[in-house]
Each structure stands twice: as structure tokens, then as C-alpha cells.
Write a protein that holds these residues in place. Sequence first.
Motif, PDB file in Angstrom:
ATOM      1  N   ALA A 106     -18.995  -2.263  24.217  1.00  0.00           N
ATOM      2  CA  ALA A 106     -20.115  -3.127  23.839  1.00  0.00           C
ATOM      3  C   ALA A 106     -19.769  -3.965  22.622  1.00  0.00           C
ATOM      4  O   ALA A 106     -20.099  -5.159  22.552  1.00  0.00           O
ATOM      5  CB  ALA A 106     -21.356  -2.276  23.571  1.00  0.00           C
ATOM      6  N   ASP A 107     -19.069  -3.368  21.667  1.00  0.00           N
ATOM      7  CA  ASP A 107     -18.678  -4.084  20.452  1.00  0.00           C
ATOM      8  C   ASP A 107     -17.718  -5.218  20.779  1.00  0.00           C
ATOM      9  O   ASP A 107     -17.828  -6.321  20.253  1.00  0.00           O
ATOM     10  CB  ASP A 107     -18.046  -3.096  19.470  1.00  0.00           C
ATOM     11  N   ILE A 108     -16.761  -4.940  21.663  1.00  0.00           N
ATOM     12  CA  ILE A 108     -15.779  -5.970  22.036  1.00  0.00           C
ATOM     13  C   ILE A 108     -16.463  -7.111  22.778  1.00  0.00           C
ATOM     14  O   ILE A 108     -16.196  -8.296  22.525  1.00  0.00           O
ATOM     15  CB  ILE A 108     -14.657  -5.345  22.897  1.00  0.00           C
ATOM     16  N   ALA A 109     -17.362  -6.789  23.711  1.00  0.00           N
ATOM     17  CA  ALA A 109     -18.056  -7.836  24.467  1.00  0.00           C
ATOM     18  C   ALA A 109     -18.884  -8.723  23.540  1.00  0.00           C
ATOM     19  O   ALA A 109     -18.883  -9.952  23.677  1.00  0.00           O
ATOM     20  CB  ALA A 109     -18.946  -7.203  25.534  1.00  0.00           C
ATOM     21  N   ALA A 110     -19.568  -8.102  22.591  1.00  0.00           N
ATOM     22  CA  ALA A 110     -20.363  -8.880  21.641  1.00  0.00           C
ATOM     23  C   ALA A 110     -19.486  -9.755  20.767  1.00  0.00           C
ATOM     24  O   ALA A 110     -19.827 -10.916  20.476  1.00  0.00           O
ATOM     25  CB  ALA A 110     -21.206  -7.934  20.786  1.00  0.00           C
ATOM     26  N   GLU A 111     -18.327  -9.236  20.349  1.00  0.00           N
ATOM     27  CA  GLU A 111     -17.415 -10.006  19.483  1.00  0.00           C
ATOM     28  C   GLU A 111     -16.838 -11.202  20.226  1.00  0.00           C
ATOM     29  O   GLU A 111     -16.771 -12.313  19.679  1.00  0.00           O
ATOM     30  CB  GLU A 111     -16.294  -9.086  18.994  1.00  0.00           C
ATOM     31  N   VAL A 112     -16.413 -10.989  21.471  1.00  0.00           N
ATOM     32  CA  VAL A 112     -15.841 -12.093  22.244  1.00  0.00           C
ATOM     33  C   VAL A 112     -16.911 -13.154  22.512  1.00  0.00           C
ATOM     34  O   VAL A 112     -16.649 -14.358  22.433  1.00  0.00           O
ATOM     35  CB  VAL A 112     -15.231 -11.577  23.563  1.00  0.00           C
ATOM     36  N   ASN A 113     -18.129 -12.730  22.812  1.00  0.00           N
ATOM     37  CA  ASN A 113     -19.204 -13.695  23.039  1.00  0.00           C
ATOM     38  C   ASN A 113     -19.497 -14.526  21.790  1.00  0.00           C
ATOM     39  O   ASN A 113     -19.842 -15.703  21.883  1.00  0.00           O
ATOM     40  CB  ASN A 113     -20.479 -12.962  23.468  1.00  0.00           C
ATOM     41  N   SER A 114     -19.365 -13.905  20.615  1.00  0.00           N
ATOM     42  CA  SER A 114     -19.660 -14.630  19.382  1.00  0.00           C
ATOM     43  C   SER A 114     -18.558 -15.618  19.032  1.00  0.00           C
ATOM     44  O   SER A 114     -18.820 -16.636  18.384  1.00  0.00           O
ATOM     45  CB  SER A 114     -19.852 -13.636  18.229  1.00  0.00           C
ATOM     46  N   GLU A 115     -17.314 -15.339  19.429  1.00  0.00           N
ATOM     47  CA  GLU A 115     -16.196 -16.203  19.070  1.00  0.00           C
ATOM     48  C   GLU A 115     -15.922 -17.276  20.113  1.00  0.00           C
ATOM     49  O   GLU A 115     -15.352 -18.319  19.805  1.00  0.00           O
ATOM     50  CB  GLU A 115     -14.931 -15.360  18.865  1.00  0.00           C
ATOM     51  N   VAL A 116     -16.288 -16.984  21.355  1.00  0.00           N
ATOM     52  CA  VAL A 116     -16.066 -17.958  22.428  1.00  0.00           C
ATOM     53  C   VAL A 116     -17.450 -18.338  22.984  1.00  0.00           C
ATOM     54  O   VAL A 116     -18.462 -18.157  22.314  1.00  0.00           O
ATOM     55  CB  VAL A 116     -15.162 -17.338  23.521  1.00  0.00           C
ATOM     56  N   GLU A 117     -17.482 -18.868  24.168  1.00  0.00           N
ATOM     57  CA  GLU A 117     -18.752 -19.220  24.796  1.00  0.00           C
ATOM     58  C   GLU A 117     -19.565 -17.961  25.081  1.00  0.00           C
ATOM     59  O   GLU A 117     -19.046 -16.978  25.617  1.00  0.00           O
ATOM     60  CB  GLU A 117     -18.485 -19.976  26.111  1.00  0.00           C
ATOM     61  N   ASN A 118     -20.842 -17.985  24.731  1.00  0.00           N
ATOM     62  CA  ASN A 118     -21.698 -16.827  24.963  1.00  0.00           C
ATOM     63  C   ASN A 118     -22.175 -16.838  26.416  1.00  0.00           C
ATOM     64  O   ASN A 118     -23.002 -17.658  26.809  1.00  0.00           O
ATOM     65  CB  ASN A 118     -22.896 -16.868  24.016  1.00  0.00           C
TER      66      ASN A 118
END
Length: 475
Positions: free
Chosen positions: A407-419
Motif C-alpha cells: 500500500a505504501d509503494i502504491a501510494a508513493e508511485v501515485n504521488s510521484e507519477v500520474e495518480n
Amino acid sequence: MLDSSFLTPAQIVAELDKYIIGQHEAKRHVAIALRNRWRRLHAPADMQREIVPNNILMIGATGVGKTEIARRLAILADAPFVKVEASKFTEVGYVGRDVESMVRDLAEQAVSRLRQRRQEEVKAQAAQAVEDLILDALIPPLKAPGKEGSSAGRSNLGFGSGEGSATDAIPSSDQELNERTRERFRQKIRHGELEDRRIEINVAQGAPSVGIMGAPGMMDEATMSGLQDMLGNMLPKKQRKRKVSVAEARKILLDEEAAKLVDMDEIKEEAIRQAENSGIIFIDEIDKVATSGSGKSGGPDVSRQGVQRDLLPIVEGSAVNTKYGIVNTDHILFIAAGAFHVSKPSDLIPELQGRFPIRVELQSLTKDDFYRILKDPKNALTKQYQALLAAEDVQLTFEDEALLKLADIAAEVNSEVENIGARRLHTVMSRLLNELLFDVPDKLPAGTALTITPQLVEERLRDMVKNRDMSQYIL
């Protein structure tokens, strides 16, 4: 399936909670809208015509649950439902689908689901007719009493040769012999002893497609379809012979016989009533037909405002001609949804905004939401992968800390790239488990137990987190 007519709004929300995490405001609004369908049908007759549904506009980024809410609502409502994309429609006069096609699709879906239910109700009667047809193909009946057959002929069919019971009397005529033989084969059919026996059956051949020439725009889609059906019905129905096994013949003939036992005129009338009073149309990507900023639009978007104007009478209430009859859209519930990244709801023309009085803004998903999405829903991704590997007799388990890490990784990737919301979890889970899925069953045989730990998640997804160029992972 649960009967939505007996569910209170709170119970409807509880059912949606089994599959969708968060978005309680949106769930409350659709639950009220669904319950209001039942309330209107139980109101005084003179008020039923006056009570119109409050159409809903759902606003939120991609992947937050807009489409899933509508899809689950349709399953729960057990009502005619269609999902359309506003970007596929064009203004009248342009090549493409016109907005009335969504109502025709709803009528088609209503007829299809009701016809299927009616055929299920007569399946037992149809099965008896199919059994007789299969029996006729195996042992054709004698239409009239014939001359008595020779004892040798009877012996070949099991009478007087030691195969039958000692109490069996020798048939006195070929017709009696035929009846006894048919009865024996009927028992064999019922016991499944002849499933692989090949027989020849007559199968109704589909009516040939009838083309109608004419200039574009001379007649609407419903009229064109109606003329094609009428001309097709005027052509003689043909049958062709097929040689299939008894098991295949049962499947083929069951649909044909069930179709003969239902009244299509009654089905069409009832389907139209269901579409008008219980139908739900979900219009996705409505933000794609909004004109942003100055309202100037050109190129392929030239008909955006035209689409909005064409939507107005459909959403407000009008009569649409379908090949099954006239469908009035006054009491159809319309749910529209859009991300509205580039445009805003206020960019829709004012008249259309007024047709969607209930506006719900869906919230972006957080790390905690991702964790619950991985763990709680009935159709959670973790449970889906567990079911896939269980088919190979491989047991897959996830440690709770591993789910938190995912969950942490998914949230981080969404914040840095397209959500892209919850859809990011598909990317993360695929990257995590692809190697395991490839190794089963060659390197990981049946009986293997696999546990996903935080260390394994860190090892498999370390590069994904560190790499700032995430373009290859964007769905």
C-alpha cells in the motif's frame, strides 16, 4: 441474488462496502436513489408520474471507484443497466453514435435479461421436448402399426435374446417392439449412458442478413433495425442437419425449445416497462464532452456542445423509438461520472448541469485505503491471486506487514507519477508476483506454500520505487 426492493439504504451501503472501500457519500446517494425507485412504484398512481429521479454526477480522479460503484449498484438492483462512454457520441449530423442509442441499448438489455429468465422458467418443459427429439433421432417412432417383424429382428433389439428380463413378453407387433425399444433408450438417455453417441439433428439456421440501401440520415437506427428484422422474418426459415453427440444435441436443442415456449410479445412489453421504471444508464467520461476554458473547441471535438444538447431531452425525459417499442426516459436513473482534470463541471452547458442535481465528489485514495482494498473486499486482488494459484494447488499467503508495504509503494508511485488510483495496485501486484506465476508449476510444484513477506516486497519492488522515470509502469 439479493432483492434490492427489500433493502434499506443502510443495507444497500453495507452491500456496496463488501466490494468498495471508502466513498461513503457516493454510496449514500446511490443507495437513496435505488430505494427511491421502489418508493415511487408504491406511491399513489397519480403521483408516480410526477416523481422523477434525481440524477447523480460523480466527480473524481480515475481509479477511485466511480465505475465500480455503478457496476455493483446494477448487480444489486437487478435492473436493466447499461454503461456508455460520452466520448463515443457525436452530434446529430456527424458520423458516429447518436445519444439515443444508449436508450436502445437499455431496451435491448432489458429484453435479453427477461427472455433469459423466462427460458429458465420453462427449462424443465423444454428438457422434456429435447429428450423426445433425441429419442426420435436414435429410434424413430413408427407412425402406424406395421407388419409384425421377424423374431430375428426382435432378438437383435434385446427381446428374447437373454438381455431383457425373464418376465418380458415377446412383442406382438413391430409398433409394440418400437415402443419398448424407445422406452429402454429413454432410460439410457436419462441415465447418461448415451452421451457420446452421435446423432443427426435438424438445427434452425439463422436468418440471412438483409441490407438496406439508403443515404445516411434518411432513417434512424431503430427504423433501420426494424426494417431489417421485418424483411428477415419474411424470408422462409431454413433448417440444416448436423451430426453431433447426444450431449451436444441437448445443449443446442434446449435453447431452441425454450425459445419456442416463451411469448416474445409479452417479454417485449414487460421489458419496456422495466426499462422505463427501473432502468439505470451510467454515462462515463462525461467530462470529455465539456468545453474547457474559453469554450472554443475545434478539430475532432467540434461536436462536444452538440452532444450535450442532444443529451438534454434524453436525461430530462423523452420518447425514444426502439425496435421493441417506444421507451419513455422520464423515470430512468442517469448516473454520470468524470474525472474533470482539464475541464470543470461548470464547463458543461447550464441546462445539462441542471439535469444532474446531485453532485458527489469522490475522494482520492490514501495509503490506508490501499491497505484495506488489498485486504477487505470480497474480490480483493490478494484473494484473486490466491484463487489463481489454488488452481495449481499452490497456497499463497500475505503477511500483514507485506500488505502495508504494498500500500505504501502504491501510494508513493501515485504521488510521484500520474495518480491512477486503485488501478496502481494492479501494476504493483503484477510486478511482485509475475515471477512466481511464471515458475508455477515447473519450479514450484503442487503442494508448495508461498508466503509474501515485507522483505520479498522490498526486494521485488525496490527498483520500482527508486526509479523516478516510471513511464514503463503507467497503465
